[in-house]
Design an enzyme around this catalytic site. Structure first.
Site, PDB file in Angstrom:
ATOM      1  N   ILE A   1      19.211 -57.533 -38.229  1.00  0.00           N
ATOM      2  CA  ILE A   1      19.802 -58.093 -39.457  1.00  0.00           C
ATOM      3  C   ILE A   1      21.041 -57.266 -39.824  1.00  0.00           C
ATOM      4  CG2 ILE A   1      19.429 -58.644 -41.895  1.00  0.00           C
ATOM      5  CD1 ILE A   1      16.416 -58.609 -41.375  1.00  0.00           C
TER       6      ILE A   1
ATOM      7  N   GLY B   1       1.616 -54.482 -29.037  1.00  0.00           N
ATOM      8  CA  GLY B   1       2.801 -53.656 -28.780  1.00  0.00           C
ATOM      9  C   GLY B   1       3.720 -53.514 -29.985  1.00  0.00           C
TER      10      GLY B   1
ATOM     11  N   THR C   1      13.812 -49.364 -24.209  1.00  0.00           N
ATOM     12  CA  THR C   1      13.777 -50.786 -24.586  1.00  0.00           C
ATOM     13  C   THR C   1      15.110 -51.242 -25.182  1.00  0.00           C
ATOM     14  OG1 THR C   1      11.448 -50.480 -25.079  1.00  0.00           O
ATOM     15  CG2 THR C   1      12.470 -52.463 -25.966  1.00  0.00           C
ATOM     16  N   VAL C   2      15.622 -50.495 -26.164  1.00  0.00           N
ATOM     17  CA  VAL C   2      16.856 -50.920 -26.839  1.00  0.00           C
ATOM     18  C   VAL C   2      18.062 -50.739 -25.913  1.00  0.00           C
ATOM     19  CG1 VAL C   2      18.394 -50.521 -28.811  1.00  0.00           C
ATOM     20  CG2 VAL C   2      15.908 -50.460 -29.130  1.00  0.00           C
TER      21      VAL C   2
ATOM     22  N   LYS D   1      14.753 -46.131 -43.883  1.00  0.00           N
ATOM     23  CA  LYS D   1      15.693 -47.255 -44.005  1.00  0.00           C
ATOM     24  C   LYS D   1      16.105 -47.476 -45.469  1.00  0.00           C
ATOM     25  CE  LYS D   1      13.483 -49.324 -39.961  1.00  0.00           C
ATOM     26  NZ  LYS D   1      12.353 -50.162 -39.528  1.00  0.00           N
TER      27      LYS D   1
ATOM     28  N   GLU E   1      24.406 -49.729 -37.662  1.00  0.00           N
ATOM     29  CA  GLU E   1      23.842 -51.018 -38.078  1.00  0.00           C
ATOM     30  C   GLU E   1      22.393 -51.185 -37.621  1.00  0.00           C
ATOM     31  OE1 GLU E   1      25.521 -53.808 -39.949  1.00  0.00           O
ATOM     32  OE2 GLU E   1      23.350 -53.854 -40.107  1.00  0.00           O
TER      33      GLU E   1
ATOM     34  N   ALA F   1      22.765 -41.549 -19.572  1.00  0.00           N
ATOM     35  CA  ALA F   1      21.924 -40.355 -19.380  1.00  0.00           C
ATOM     36  C   ALA F   1      20.494 -40.708 -19.741  1.00  0.00           C
ATOM     37  CB  ALA F   1      22.417 -39.215 -20.271  1.00  0.00           C
TER      38      ALA F   1
END
Ligand code: HSE
Length: 440
Positions: A136, A187, A13-14, A205, A129, A43
């Protein structure tokens, strides 16, 4: 000038978001970075799907090590996740002299010290980041924008899945299990949502933000972690009646004794902006001594919001990679030889205020006994709420919920008093305790 060459490990997804945004905005990104940035090698175990995303001109392989071994690749983006193969590949990429961009908070929160030390020795950058609060730019804000400040505390809604669940519980009066199912249907939550609902993702985080804010090593093992699985819908309602909302907060705070680092549900005054962050959105409040209170809000997950952060790192590296390594922004904001050894405090040493809910028998003297125990421990009551007693079982044995908000107290002291209260024969069920953060 030749474009900087990027190799992407994992195009889910990212990764797909990174590829698409980089392509869509390539001209503007080039004008900002000073040269083009191109993903030239990908890859992924599913090479057919990867090739369908990136088209014919990008080389797709199923072996991540082939990307790391390619001498033309300047930057490796790691989007595999987890601490296993991802850690090996990041370390190998660093050894090979590649700069690394990663969204992997678990990896950095647990192994960050080793990874940053290796990068420092090799003179490469590890940028992350996207690891905290998705789109953000909170790492940039903490490490650079707020660099003049002595950071006092940070409190963030840094897990969208749990914030969505809490919003559903409050808005619709749903129980936790029903709200979780809804999050999974839409989801937001993974099929195995443990890292989200148990607070682990938020703690990863918070650990990273704590290290950057206070110049301490990343110490996930010292973080206090409590998720939202035990929260009852009635506590959300009572909190509302008292002017509070319940949020899963990641908190880190500087105190004279050391650093607080904790994730748990907390009552937050409904009038605070952060209390009004709903659904899957993220928000982080940072209190600095010079700037005062600042708030950062946005999408903490998703394909293009997270890609926004990954590409910002690519641009930073493109601008800085020719600079002397000693003049780059340090990974954890402080120079590596200037880190602090301030301890992360055990939870018993944390000072905060509390919401207590006691199910008690409706008998003379019950309230006096409970408040007497609090007074004996020096715990001051801020507010109280008692519902009219109800007849339970129809035999005249009435019981009620007693809700008490306290002023600040050491958690160790609060634990002792809760244990004493629990012994009272008129306290009929396990006492519910939720921490309260005024965030003033
Ligand atoms: N699972 C996270 C969340 C997103 O729900 O916010 C990735 O960190």
């Amino acid at each position: 000038m030749k474009a900087i060459q990027v190799g992407l490990l994992g195009i889910g997804t990212v990764g797909t978001g990174v590829f698409n945004v980089l392509k869509r905005n390539q001209e503007e990104i080039k004008r900002r970075a000073g040269r083009g940035i191109e993903i030239t090698m990908v890859a992924d175990l599913d090479t057919a799907r990867a090739q369908a995303v990136v088209g014919g001109v990008v080389k797709v392989v199923n072996d991540a090590r082939a990307v790391i071994a390619n001498p033309d690749i300047d930057i490796v983006i790691e989007l595999i996740g987890g601490y296993g193969i991802a850690k090996q590949l990041v370390m190998e990429a660093i050894d090979a002299g590649k700069h690394v961009v990663t969204a992997n908070k678990a990896l950095l929160a647990v192994h960050g010290t080793e990874i940053f030390a290796a990068a420092h020795r090799r003179g490469v950058m590890v940028a992350f980041e996207a690891a905290v609060a998705g789109g953000i730019p909170i790492i940039k804000a903490l490490r650079e924008g707020l660099t003049a400040n002595s950071i006092e505390w940070i409190a963030g809604i840094i897990n969208g899945t749990t914030n969505f669940i809490l919003s559903e519980m409050r808005d619709k009066g749903l129980d936790f299990a029903v709200a979780l199912k809804e999050a999974q249907r839409l989801g937001y939550a993974e099929a195995d949502p443990t890292f989200d609902i148990e607070g682990i993702d938020a703690a990863h985080k918070a650990t990273i933000m704590s290290a950057i804010a206070f110049g301490i090593p990343v110490q996930f093992d010292k973080a206090y972690v409590e998720g939202i699985t035990q929260l009852g819908a009635q506590d959300i309602r009572y909190a509302e009646q008292l002017g509070y909302r319940i949020k899963l907060l990641g908190i880190t705070k500087r105190t004279p004794k050391g650093i607080e680092l904790r994730v748990h549900p907390a009552l937050v005054p409904a009038k605070r902006l952060i209390a009004n962050v709903e659904g899957a959105m993220n928000a982080v409040v940072v209190q600095g001594d010079a700037v005062g209170t600042t708030l950062y809000y946005g999408k903490g997950a998703g394909s293009e919001p997270t890609a926004s952060a990954v590409i910002a790192d690519l641009v930073d590296i493109t601008r800085l990679h020719t600079a002397d390594a000693a003049n780059r922004v340090p990974h954890l904001a402080f120079q590596p030889d200037q880190m602090s050894d301030a301890p992360v405090l055990p939870m018993s040493e944390v000072v905060t205020s509390y919401y207590l809910r006691l199910r008690v028998a409706d008998q003379a003297g019950v309230l006096a006994k409970v408040t007497g125990q609090l007074a004996a421990a020096g715990i001051s009551i801020d507010a109280m709420l008692q519902r009219q007693a109800q007849d339970v079982g129809g035999e005249g044995a009435t019981q009620t919920d007693l809700i008490i908000l306290t002023h600040s107290v050491r958690e160790g002291t609060m634990n002792e008093v809760i244990a004493q209260m629990q012994q009272l024969p008129t306290v009929l069920a396990p006492i519910t305790r939720i921490r309260k953060e005024e965030l003033a």
